[in-house]
Design a protein around this motif. Structure first.
Motif, PDB file in Angstrom:
ATOM      1  N   ARG A  96       0.607  -1.333  -0.061  1.00 32.79           N
ATOM      2  CA  ARG A  96       0.039  -0.049  -0.070  1.00 32.79           C
ATOM      3  C   ARG A  96       0.795   1.348  -0.029  1.00 32.79           C
ATOM      4  NH1 ARG A  96      -2.906  -3.551   3.591  1.00 32.79           N
ATOM      5  NH2 ARG A  96      -5.048  -3.845   2.946  1.00 32.79           N
ATOM      6  N   ASP A  97       1.941   1.205   0.532  1.00 26.89           N
ATOM      7  CA  ASP A  97       2.749   2.414   0.617  1.00 26.89           C
ATOM      8  C   ASP A  97       3.538   2.907  -0.491  1.00 26.89           C
ATOM      9  OD1 ASP A  97       1.956   2.473   3.306  1.00 26.89           O
ATOM     10  OD2 ASP A  97       3.926   1.543   3.982  1.00 26.89           O
ATOM     11  N   ARG A  98       3.609   1.886  -1.644  1.00 24.97           N
ATOM     12  CA  ARG A  98       4.154   2.267  -2.795  1.00 24.97           C
ATOM     13  C   ARG A  98       3.365   3.335  -3.683  1.00 24.97           C
ATOM     14  NH1 ARG A  98       6.489  -2.611  -5.842  1.00 24.97           N
ATOM     15  NH2 ARG A  98       7.494  -0.856  -7.080  1.00 24.97           N
ATOM     16  N   LEU A  99       3.891   3.776  -4.475  1.00 28.09           N
ATOM     17  CA  LEU A  99       3.217   4.739  -5.603  1.00 28.09           C
ATOM     18  C   LEU A  99       2.462   3.648  -6.600  1.00 28.09           C
ATOM     19  CD1 LEU A  99       5.440   7.628  -6.031  1.00 28.09           C
ATOM     20  CD2 LEU A  99       3.507   7.483  -4.648  1.00 28.09           C
ATOM     21  N   GLY A 100       1.562   4.062  -7.097  1.00 28.06           N
ATOM     22  CA  GLY A 100       1.006   3.385  -8.286  1.00 28.06           C
ATOM     23  C   GLY A 100      -0.017   2.217  -7.753  1.00 28.06           C
ATOM     24  N   HIS A 101      -1.272   2.473  -7.888  1.00 26.65           N
ATOM     25  CA  HIS A 101      -2.350   1.553  -7.454  1.00 26.65           C
ATOM     26  C   HIS A 101      -3.604   1.495  -8.270  1.00 26.65           C
ATOM     27  CE1 HIS A 101      -0.298  -0.181  -4.100  1.00 26.65           C
ATOM     28  NE2 HIS A 101      -0.189   1.257  -3.714  1.00 26.65           N
ATOM     29  N   VAL A 102      -4.354   0.718  -8.664  1.00 24.96           N
ATOM     30  CA  VAL A 102      -5.523   0.860  -9.190  1.00 24.96           C
ATOM     31  C   VAL A 102      -6.791   0.567  -8.150  1.00 24.96           C
ATOM     32  CG1 VAL A 102      -4.605   0.038 -11.525  1.00 24.96           C
ATOM     33  CG2 VAL A 102      -5.422  -1.733  -9.990  1.00 24.96           C
ATOM     34  N   LEU A 103      -6.427   0.044  -7.122  1.00 24.90           N
ATOM     35  CA  LEU A 103      -7.807  -0.136  -6.203  1.00 24.90           C
ATOM     36  C   LEU A 103      -7.490   0.884  -4.892  1.00 24.90           C
ATOM     37  CD1 LEU A 103      -7.572  -4.169  -5.591  1.00 24.90           C
ATOM     38  CD2 LEU A 103      -9.392  -2.512  -7.060  1.00 24.90           C
ATOM     39  N   PRO A 104      -8.414   1.335  -4.440  1.00 25.75           N
ATOM     40  CA  PRO A 104      -8.598   2.458  -3.260  1.00 25.75           C
ATOM     41  C   PRO A 104      -7.649   2.091  -2.294  1.00 25.75           C
ATOM     42  CG  PRO A 104     -10.627   2.057  -3.815  1.00 25.75           C
ATOM     43  CD  PRO A 104      -9.822   0.990  -4.722  1.00 25.75           C
ATOM     44  N   GLY A 105      -7.485   0.849  -1.939  1.00 26.62           N
ATOM     45  CA  GLY A 105      -6.772   0.358  -0.735  1.00 26.62           C
ATOM     46  C   GLY A 105      -5.367  -0.264  -1.133  1.00 26.62           C
ATOM     47  N   GLY A 106      -5.020  -0.281  -2.452  1.00 29.92           N
ATOM     48  CA  GLY A 106      -3.814  -0.863  -2.681  1.00 29.92           C
ATOM     49  C   GLY A 106      -3.912  -2.289  -2.636  1.00 29.92           C
ATOM     50  N   ASN A 107      -2.666  -2.890  -2.289  1.00 27.79           N
ATOM     51  CA  ASN A 107      -2.512  -4.469  -2.056  1.00 27.79           C
ATOM     52  C   ASN A 107      -3.089  -5.357  -3.040  1.00 27.79           C
ATOM     53  OD1 ASN A 107      -1.565  -6.061   0.292  1.00 27.79           O
ATOM     54  ND2 ASN A 107      -3.810  -6.469   0.502  1.00 27.79           N
ATOM     55  N   GLU A 108      -3.042  -4.655  -4.242  1.00 25.28           N
ATOM     56  CA  GLU A 108      -3.334  -5.628  -5.415  1.00 25.28           C
ATOM     57  C   GLU A 108      -2.393  -6.826  -5.801  1.00 25.28           C
ATOM     58  OE1 GLU A 108      -2.199  -2.495  -5.646  1.00 25.28           O
ATOM     59  OE2 GLU A 108      -4.050  -1.304  -6.653  1.00 25.28           O
ATOM     60  N   ALA A 109      -2.788  -7.623  -6.126  1.00 24.21           N
ATOM     61  CA  ALA A 109      -1.872  -8.869  -6.734  1.00 24.21           C
ATOM     62  C   ALA A 109      -0.968  -8.559  -7.684  1.00 24.21           C
ATOM     63  CB  ALA A 109      -2.527 -10.059  -7.280  1.00 24.21           C
ATOM     64  N   GLU A 110       0.499  -8.481  -7.545  1.00 16.65           N
ATOM     65  CA  GLU A 110       1.280  -7.874  -8.762  1.00 16.65           C
ATOM     66  C   GLU A 110       2.237  -8.889  -9.417  1.00 16.65           C
ATOM     67  OE1 GLU A 110       3.828  -4.986  -6.980  1.00 16.65           O
ATOM     68  OE2 GLU A 110       4.351  -4.275  -8.991  1.00 16.65           O
ATOM     69  N   LEU A 111       2.077  -9.064 -10.598  1.00 16.50           N
ATOM     70  CA  LEU A 111       3.017 -10.149 -11.034  1.00 16.50           C
ATOM     71  C   LEU A 111       4.438  -9.372 -11.562  1.00 16.50           C
ATOM     72  CD1 LEU A 111       3.041 -12.713 -13.444  1.00 16.50           C
ATOM     73  CD2 LEU A 111       2.582 -11.094 -15.043  1.00 16.50           C
ATOM     74  N   GLY A 112       5.363 -10.428 -11.432  1.00 21.15           N
ATOM     75  CA  GLY A 112       6.927  -9.945 -11.627  1.00 21.15           C
ATOM     76  C   GLY A 112       7.413 -11.257 -12.354  1.00 21.15           C
ATOM     77  N   TYR A 113       8.351 -10.905 -13.263  1.00 25.48           N
ATOM     78  CA  TYR A 113       8.862 -11.888 -13.955  1.00 25.48           C
ATOM     79  C   TYR A 113      10.445 -11.610 -14.038  1.00 25.48           C
ATOM     80  CZ  TYR A 113       6.361  -8.780 -17.239  1.00 25.48           C
ATOM     81  OH  TYR A 113       5.648  -7.976 -17.737  1.00 25.48           O
ATOM     82  N   MET A 114      11.210 -12.559 -13.954  1.00 19.82           N
ATOM     83  CA  MET A 114      12.693 -12.113 -14.289  1.00 19.82           C
ATOM     84  C   MET A 114      13.855 -13.482 -14.862  1.00 19.82           C
ATOM     85  SD  MET A 114      14.695 -10.193 -11.178  1.00 19.82           S
ATOM     86  CE  MET A 114      15.463  -8.877 -11.700  1.00 19.82           C
ATOM     87  N   PHE A 115      14.238 -13.072 -15.917  1.00 17.99           N
ATOM     88  CA  PHE A 115      15.088 -14.323 -16.365  1.00 17.99           C
ATOM     89  C   PHE A 115      16.474 -14.190 -16.657  1.00 17.99           C
ATOM     90  CE2 PHE A 115      10.718 -15.134 -16.594  1.00 17.99           C
ATOM     91  CZ  PHE A 115      10.588 -16.595 -16.505  1.00 17.99           C
ATOM     92  N   LEU A 116      17.163 -15.139 -16.706  1.00 17.49           N
ATOM     93  CA  LEU A 116      18.638 -15.055 -17.080  1.00 17.49           C
ATOM     94  C   LEU A 116      18.981 -14.723 -18.482  1.00 17.49           C
ATOM     95  CD1 LEU A 116      20.070 -17.904 -14.719  1.00 17.49           C
ATOM     96  CD2 LEU A 116      20.586 -15.506 -14.551  1.00 17.49           C
ATOM     97  N   TYR A 138      -7.541 -19.438 -11.321  1.00 20.98           N
ATOM     98  CA  TYR A 138      -8.000 -20.506 -10.615  1.00 20.98           C
ATOM     99  C   TYR A 138      -8.138 -20.551  -9.201  1.00 20.98           C
ATOM    100  CZ  TYR A 138      -8.966 -25.529  -9.323  1.00 20.98           C
ATOM    101  OH  TYR A 138      -9.147 -26.680  -8.642  1.00 20.98           O
ATOM    102  N   ALA A 139      -6.850 -20.111  -8.665  1.00 15.70           N
ATOM    103  CA  ALA A 139      -7.055 -19.797  -7.157  1.00 15.70           C
ATOM    104  C   ALA A 139      -7.578 -18.926  -6.563  1.00 15.70           C
ATOM    105  CB  ALA A 139      -5.522 -20.167  -6.629  1.00 15.70           C
ATOM    106  N   HIS A 140      -7.539 -17.713  -7.411  1.00 21.40           N
ATOM    107  CA  HIS A 140      -7.965 -16.369  -6.857  1.00 21.40           C
ATOM    108  C   HIS A 140      -8.981 -15.691  -7.701  1.00 21.40           C
ATOM    109  CE1 HIS A 140      -4.894 -15.879  -3.736  1.00 21.40           C
ATOM    110  NE2 HIS A 140      -4.423 -17.027  -4.342  1.00 21.40           N
ATOM    111  N   GLY A 141      -9.907 -16.657  -8.398  1.00 17.32           N
ATOM    112  CA  GLY A 141     -10.711 -16.304  -9.561  1.00 17.32           C
ATOM    113  C   GLY A 141     -11.442 -14.966  -9.085  1.00 17.32           C
ATOM    114  N   GLY A 142     -11.511 -13.899 -10.343  1.00 14.09           N
ATOM    115  CA  GLY A 142     -12.175 -12.641 -10.387  1.00 14.09           C
ATOM    116  C   GLY A 142     -11.415 -11.615  -9.779  1.00 14.09           C
ATOM    117  N   GLU A 143     -10.069 -11.895  -9.449  1.00 11.26           N
ATOM    118  CA  GLU A 143      -9.291 -10.667  -8.843  1.00 11.26           C
ATOM    119  C   GLU A 143      -8.235 -10.183 -10.199  1.00 11.26           C
ATOM    120  OE1 GLU A 143      -6.984 -11.717  -5.180  1.00 11.26           O
ATOM    121  OE2 GLU A 143      -6.120  -9.759  -5.347  1.00 11.26           O
TER     122      GLU A 143
END
Ligand code: COA
Length: 188
Positions: A96-116, A138-143
């Motif tokens: 929540r403390d970071r900049l950049g959100h789409v939900l009023p309370g923040g805490n969104e699920a955020e994807l990251g990826y990193m490869f060699l 499947y596990a968090h449908g609708g989010e």
């Protein structure tokens, strides 16, 4: 930056669907980290991999800090092809403390990826992230899910674009212009 596979302190995803076992995509396996991944994880210290994610980290510091058994957490997938570990995909909670959100309370699920670097340019990140998102749906449908990248990180934004993320906001952080994309949940 907020992209950290080494720490368990980042906002971990709460998930009843974890661990999901080994997930397969056409070419890849997604699984939890294992002791044998340690040296490859430390290869992430390189400047090349971290050009847009905070710069190189001192390798000896990582050697000292990383436990023998790499930490596991919900949403952290190691990606391998033909038995070789190529990188990882994460789904965490965006602080929540970071900049950049789409939900009023923040805490969104955020994807990251990193490869060699040896894996770059062959559609691996897109295929792996799509596999992780299939599990998430499947596990968090609708989010919804967000992804953020430095605007200069064209390859990362292209991956997000191919996965169906749409630009929502740009903002300045870590001394650079940042891009935030959102992927609305697929129709039930
Ligand atoms: C970003 C990263 C994950 C991409 O991995 P990848 O396996 O090469 O990604 P993919 O092959 O699935 O897709 C990359 C896309 O970006 C394009 N691309 C790559 N470099 C590019 C560049 N400099 N300019 C424009 N497009 C570029 C590729 O052509 C491809 O698009 P296409 O399929 O339309 O041709 C990888 O480069 C990486 O790990 N970088 C270091 C860590 C990082 O920055 N992670 C993202 C943090 S937000």
């Amino acid at each position: 930056m907020g992209f950290d596979v080494f720490s368990s302190a980042v906002g971990s995803l709460e998930s009843d669907g974890w661990p999901p076992g080994r997930l397969s995509t056409t070419r890849l396996i997604l699984r939890e980290p294992e002791a044998g991944d340690r040296s490859r994880l430390i290869d992430w210290a390189s400047a090349e991999v971290n050009q847009y994610t905070g710069g190189a980290r001192p390798r000896d510091e990582l050697e000292a800090a990383m436990p023998v058994e790499p930490r596991r957490r919900p949403g952290l997938f190691v990606v391998e092809r033909d038995g070789a570990m190529l990188g990882f995909v994460t789904i965490d909670r965006r602080d929540r403390d970071r900049l950049g959100h789409v939900l009023p309370g923040g805490n969104e699920a955020e994807l990251g990826y990193m490869f060699l670097p040896e894996a770059w340019g062959h559609g691996v990140a897109t295929e792996a992230a799509a596999g992780a998102l299939r599990w998430f749906d499947y596990a968090h449908g609708g989010e919804l899910v967000v992804v953020s990248a430095q605007l200069a990180n064209t390859a990362s934004i292209r991956v997000a674009d191919k996965l169906g993320f749409v630009e929502t906001v740009r903002f300045e952080d870590y001394g650079a212009l940042q891009w935030l994309g959102v992927r609305r949940p697929p129709n039930p």
